[in-house]
Design an enzyme around this catalytic site. Structure first.
Site, PDB file in Angstrom:
ATOM      1  CD  GLU A   1       8.922   1.330   0.938  1.00  0.00           C
ATOM      2  OE1 GLU A   1       9.954   0.656   0.834  1.00  0.00           O
ATOM      3  OE2 GLU A   1       7.792   0.814   1.043  1.00  0.00           O
TER       4      GLU A   1
ATOM      5  CD  GLN B   1       7.498   0.211   4.468  1.00  0.00           C
ATOM      6  OE1 GLN B   1       7.125  -0.514   3.548  1.00  0.00           O
ATOM      7  NE2 GLN B   1       8.779   0.377   4.758  1.00  0.00           N
TER       8      GLN B   1
ATOM      9  CD  GLU C   1       6.727  -4.133   1.983  1.00  0.00           C
ATOM     10  OE1 GLU C   1       6.141  -3.072   1.678  1.00  0.00           O
ATOM     11  OE2 GLU C   1       7.972  -4.241   2.011  1.00  0.00           O
TER      12      GLU C   1
ATOM     13  CG  ASP D   1       3.840  -0.381   1.432  1.00  0.00           C
ATOM     14  OD1 ASP D   1       2.950   0.390   1.024  1.00  0.00           O
ATOM     15  OD2 ASP D   1       5.044  -0.206   1.210  1.00  0.00           O
TER      16      ASP D   1
END
Length: 259
Positions: free
Chosen positions: A236, A200, A139, A174
């Site tokens: 998140e 996310q 990530e 993300d």
């Protein structure tokens, strides 16, 4: 419709992990994920998952010495044995609780030697994952939240994935980090979908709930539907108070192609 996973690193963080799993189930989440679950016995976590019927999507490798600013180990030259031990710990815990993926954290590093170290450790992680049917995730983290972190952009992550050359290795996309570092969240989703293993989200720029901030998550979620994404996406974000008071955004679960 789209489905959501509660990231229990941030949501219900005042509860034990087993109790946070139960709270997520009561709130209507479809899955859970976590950061570093290792202080909780795997048997207790597995029992809560079995009780609620929620899958555990994934967990992270340890960060190392956080007091000295460490944020992962896998890209740090000279720390290979510790990085492999962290991967072993994460894979073993994931297998014990039935999690589907392990996010291998790169750490604070830079340069070609760090890149080679990261790729070698990821090859090891993919070998470990192969035997258990797990996915390994990497990530990119934005430099405001994670200064000095080795993996900074989706382009860099794509290059690493190509270099490692394993179907087990995927991108953790993300939306919050991508928006802070690169922008073009929706266009990058389209471009990178073949290598994305998990998605996310959090509001931009304050990392709050999805119904706040400058990024319209209705558009992002509808694009995911259009792209055929079927798996739960990870909430998140950092609640500003009790998690249960921050869940108004979950009404977006009912979005469909026609909305």
């Amino acid at each position: 419709m789209i489905s959501f996973s509660a990231n229990l690193g941030f949501l219900w963080s005042d509860l034990s992990l087993p109790d946070a799993i139960r709270a997520a189930a009561d709130a209507g989440f479809d899955a859970v994920e976590c950061h570093w679950p290792y202080t909780f016995p795997a048997a207790d976590v597995r029992a809560a998952l079995d009780e609620t019927g929620l899958p555990m999507l994934g967990l992270n490798t340890i960060r190392g010495d956080t007091a000295s600013g460490e944020n992962g180990l896998a890209a740090i030259p000279g720390r290979e044995s510790e990085a492999k031990a962290a991967i072993d710990q994460a894979v073993d815990y994931a297998v014990a609780v039935g999690a589907g993926s392990v996010h291998v954290m790169a750490g604070v590093a830079d340069g070609s030697q760090a890149e080679a170290t990261f790729e070698a450790n990821l090859k090891y992680a993919c070998q470990r994952a192969e035997a258990h049917g797990l996915t390994i995730l990497i990530e990119p983290l934005n430099p405001v939240d994670a200064p000095g972190y080795f993996l900074r952009t989706t382009q860099q992550a794509q290059a690493v994935i190509n270099a490692v050359g394993s179907d087990r290795l995927k991108l953790m996309y993300d939306c919050y980090h991508v928006a802070r570092t690169e922008g073009g969240v929706i266009s990058r989703l389209e471009q990178l979908m073949p290598i994305i293993g998990h998605v996310q989200f959090a509001s931009v720029p304050d990392r709050g709930p999805a119904d706040e901030g400058e990024l319209d998550y209705r558009d992002v979620f509808k694009k995911l539907i259009d792209l055929g994404w079927k798996r739960p996406i990870g909430a998140e974000y950092k609640p500003k108070g009790p998690t249960s008071d921050s869940l108004g955004w979950m009404s977006m679960k009912h979005l469909s192609n026609g909305d």
